[in-house]
Scaffold this motif. Structure first.
Motif, mmCIF file in Angstrom:
data_model
loop_
_atom_site.group_PDB
_atom_site.id
_atom_site.type_symbol
_atom_site.label_atom_id
_atom_site.label_comp_id
_atom_site.label_asym_id
_atom_site.label_seq_id
_atom_site.Cartn_x
_atom_site.Cartn_y
_atom_site.Cartn_z
ATOM 1 N N ALA A 212 38.036 49.899 39.649
ATOM 2 C CA ALA A 212 37.941 51.319 39.973
ATOM 3 C C ALA A 212 37.074 51.548 41.200
ATOM 4 O O ALA A 212 37.319 52.474 41.981
ATOM 5 C CB ALA A 212 37.380 52.084 38.781
ATOM 6 N N ALA A 213 36.052 50.701 41.376
ATOM 7 C CA ALA A 213 35.139 50.848 42.510
ATOM 8 C C ALA A 213 35.717 50.307 43.808
ATOM 9 O O ALA A 213 35.157 50.534 44.877
ATOM 10 C CB ALA A 213 33.815 50.147 42.206
ATOM 11 N N GLY A 214 36.812 49.568 43.735
ATOM 12 C CA GLY A 214 37.442 49.062 44.949
ATOM 13 C C GLY A 214 37.094 47.637 45.298
ATOM 14 O O GLY A 214 37.497 47.155 46.356
ATOM 15 N N ALA A 215 36.353 46.946 44.429
ATOM 16 C CA ALA A 215 36.122 45.520 44.658
ATOM 17 C C ALA A 215 37.371 44.750 44.227
ATOM 18 O O ALA A 215 38.002 45.095 43.232
ATOM 19 C CB ALA A 215 34.913 45.039 43.864
ATOM 20 N N VAL A 216 37.739 43.735 44.971
ATOM 21 C CA VAL A 216 38.881 42.903 44.593
ATOM 22 C C VAL A 216 38.433 42.009 43.449
ATOM 23 O O VAL A 216 37.538 41.180 43.603
ATOM 24 C CB VAL A 216 39.368 42.052 45.774
ATOM 25 C CG1 VAL A 216 40.543 41.176 45.335
ATOM 26 C CG2 VAL A 216 39.782 42.944 46.937
ATOM 27 N N VAL A 217 39.048 42.172 42.293
ATOM 28 C CA VAL A 217 38.587 41.486 41.092
ATOM 29 C C VAL A 217 39.086 40.049 41.048
ATOM 30 O O VAL A 217 40.239 39.753 41.357
ATOM 31 C CB VAL A 217 39.053 42.244 39.830
ATOM 32 C CG1 VAL A 217 39.070 41.333 38.610
ATOM 33 C CG2 VAL A 217 38.129 43.417 39.556
ATOM 34 N N LEU A 218 38.156 39.166 40.647
ATOM 35 C CA LEU A 218 38.482 37.777 40.347
ATOM 36 C C LEU A 218 37.904 37.486 38.969
ATOM 37 O O LEU A 218 36.691 37.386 38.808
ATOM 38 C CB LEU A 218 37.881 36.834 41.399
ATOM 39 C CG LEU A 218 37.980 35.331 41.103
ATOM 40 C CD1 LEU A 218 39.419 34.909 40.844
ATOM 41 C CD2 LEU A 218 37.366 34.524 42.240
ATOM 42 N N ALA A 219 38.764 37.392 37.966
ATOM 43 C CA ALA A 219 38.328 37.258 36.581
ATOM 44 C C ALA A 219 38.816 35.951 35.975
ATOM 45 O O ALA A 219 39.685 35.272 36.530
ATOM 46 C CB ALA A 219 38.835 38.442 35.758
#
Length: 299
Positions: A212-219
């Protein structure tokens, strides 16, 4: 009504690794005794759960576990937990919108052992080594954001700081402890990557907040993030998944090499996809799940 996460025997190895003191996990007899305890508890847990009139679970991954234990398929439904997605929508998505994102990875969550911050640090070390000599490499930072509940967590942070020094990246890793929500927003607003390494996280509210904050997620490629959150939208990528040090390092390097517009496209899709985890959606799904039960009680 049970709103639960659940577990099965398939997780015992990792449970023993993260949720037990070293003197238990390193002792064969104590580990066997704890294993028997887990199995007995699972039997009792399943017997109690099977008596529920309505069961809500927080992810597809949890659904599989609860169905295996409670065997109440006709009374069980997925209701995603409410996430504060609306509170992150004022953060710009594009690098060139007057907001220049710096290139750290900024995970969120408390400093508990199962969050596996050591994996984050070791993967970041490999990333830094691979990008050595690049012009942007000097600005590469890892920001660890999370809460410390008690002295055990503070001791764990000291251990993590020591690991950073041991790996020679102490000056590139920053620890932000017990931050306010406003400070959390600032960290996520400035992060290129939202890093999450917990194995089999039941859902993953921190992952949703990063998206939601705009960080590209790496999970981590497991649990709720893999099954429910970091999933394609209209055939497009909303984030990335990995399983080990090399995989996380490769994925971070790939994200940092994307052109600004490519990253922006991932961010747009991710923000659009997490709208289904809002407070409003939770309320609607919760009431819809409760309606048949309430109608039965009224009769």
């Amino acid at each position: 009504v049970q709103y639960n996460r659940g577990f099965t025997g398939a997780d015992i190895a990792m449970i023993m690794k993260f949720n037990n003191a070293d003197y238990v996990s390193n002792n064969l007899f104590l580990s066997a005794a704890k294993l028997v305890y887990y199995c007995l508890f699972a039997v009792l847990y399943g017997a109690a759960g099977s008596c529920s009139h309505l069961v809500m679970v927080n992810s597809s991954w949890t659904l599989d576990h609860i169905l295996a234990l409670w065997r109440a398929r006709d009374r069980t439904c997925v209701v995603y937990p409410p996430c504060a997605v609306e509170q992150f929508l004022d953060i710009p998505l594009l690098d060139d919108e007057g907001w220049k994102r710096r290139p750290p990875a900024a995970p969120t969550g408390s400093f508990r052992p199962e969050k596996d911050h050591r994996l984050q640090i070791r993967a970041f070390k490999k990333l830094a080594d691979r990008r050595a000599g690049l012009e942007a490499e000097e600005s590469l930072r890892l920001v660890l954001v999370g809460g410390c509940r008690h002295q055990e967590d503070r001791d764990r942070v000291l251990m993590l700081r020591g690991l950073c020094q041991e790996l020679g990246i102490g000056d590139r890793v920053e620890f932000r402890l017990n931050v306010t929500f406003a400070e959390l927003k600032r960290e996520l607003a400035g992060a290129t990557i939202g890093l999450h390494t917990m194995w089999n996280e039941h859902f993953g509210i921190g992952v949703v907040e990063c998206m939601a904050a705009g960080a590209v997620v790496l999970a981590h490629k497991s649990g709720g993030p893999r099954r429910d959150i970091v999933v394609p939208l209209d055939g497009g990528v909303t984030g990335f998944l990995a399983e080990d040090e090399d995989g996380f390092a490769d994925a971070m390097d790939r994200i940092l090499r994307l052109a600004p517009e490519e990253r922006a496209q991932v961010r747009r899709r991710a923000r659009q996809s997490v709208a289904r985890f809002s407070d409003r959606e939770f309320e609607a799904c919760f009431l819809a799940a409760m309606e048949p039960l309430m109608n039965t009680l009224e009769r």
